[in-house]
Design an enzyme around this catalytic site. Sequence first.
Site, PDB file in Angstrom:
ATOM      1  N   PHE A  20       0.815  -1.207   0.000  1.00  0.00           N
ATOM      2  CA  PHE A  20       0.000   0.000   0.000  1.00  0.00           C
ATOM      3  C   PHE A  20       0.850   1.259   0.000  1.00  0.00           C
ATOM      4  CE2 PHE A  20      -2.127  -3.419   2.371  1.00  0.00           C
ATOM      5  CZ  PHE A  20      -3.218  -3.625   1.549  1.00  0.00           C
ATOM      6  N   HIS A 144      -4.959   0.910  11.892  1.00  0.00           N
ATOM      7  CA  HIS A 144      -5.483   2.258  11.703  1.00  0.00           C
ATOM      8  C   HIS A 144      -6.622   2.588  12.653  1.00  0.00           C
ATOM      9  CE1 HIS A 144      -2.774   2.204   8.524  1.00  0.00           C
ATOM     10  NE2 HIS A 144      -3.460   2.755   7.556  1.00  0.00           N
ATOM     11  N   HIS A 169       2.349   7.004   8.109  1.00  0.00           N
ATOM     12  CA  HIS A 169       1.641   6.815   6.842  1.00  0.00           C
ATOM     13  C   HIS A 169       0.137   6.983   7.030  1.00  0.00           C
ATOM     14  CE1 HIS A 169       0.767   4.441   2.978  1.00  0.00           C
ATOM     15  NE2 HIS A 169       1.409   5.539   2.630  1.00  0.00           N
TER      16      HIS A 169
END
Length: 210
Positions: A20, A144, A169
């Site tokens: 990703f 996340h 990120h």
Amino acid sequence: MSLSVDLPPLPIPAERVKGFLDPAEGEALARAAIATAPLGPALEIGTYCGRSALYIGTACKAAGSVLFAVDHHRGSEENQPGWEWHDASLWDAEAGAMDTLPHLRRTLRLARLEETVIPVVGRSATLARHWGRPLGLVFIDGGHGREEAHTDYRAWARHVAEGGVLAIHDVFPDPADGGRPPYEIYGLALASGLFVERGAVKSLRLLERI
Ligand code: SAH
Ligand code: MG
């Protein structure tokens, strides 16, 4: 810290590794890894199949440093079946769970990074409790969810050496672009007074520990 150093070429194309990370983000991480190598090793939280480890590891190898690549390899919430970022080819039927570790090992073997990238298979917060070494670069790209992202920040920001870099990120200033927790911890780092922003590439933020 200089973020304009020359980069060694990648030994295999990054697109061959599931992941990703955008190439421009990978190159920014590689530059940070080279610039901070004299301060201590690099460590990333969230390795998946090794795309970011390919960039950072190649830089560490050139700089004579190493990368600790931390992941439990069972995938984040959004990688689970039924979620947006699920890849069924990474499913281990016997375990009844995701398993990205074989893919990481393959990436490291093909890229000749087995002597440079040290996979640590486990939960990042557990490792952090036993960690003592100052790090040149810490890259947070793990869970996340609010709890996981904040825990990663609290557990790992304090291990960044003075002059080292904390990279985060999936920082999205506009909520329409993605979830809040990485943006929140980026804000906490700046508000702490311990970090100043040194670079921003797509959703990557590079903060220097002053
Ligand atoms: N950096 C990778 C992408 C990471 S995806 C790339 O360049 O492609 C996020 C990864 O974080 C997943 O592989 C997941 O298993 C891992 N992860 C999520 N929460 C974690 C935790 N608490 N401890 C360790 N790894 C975690
Ligand atoms: Mg990410």
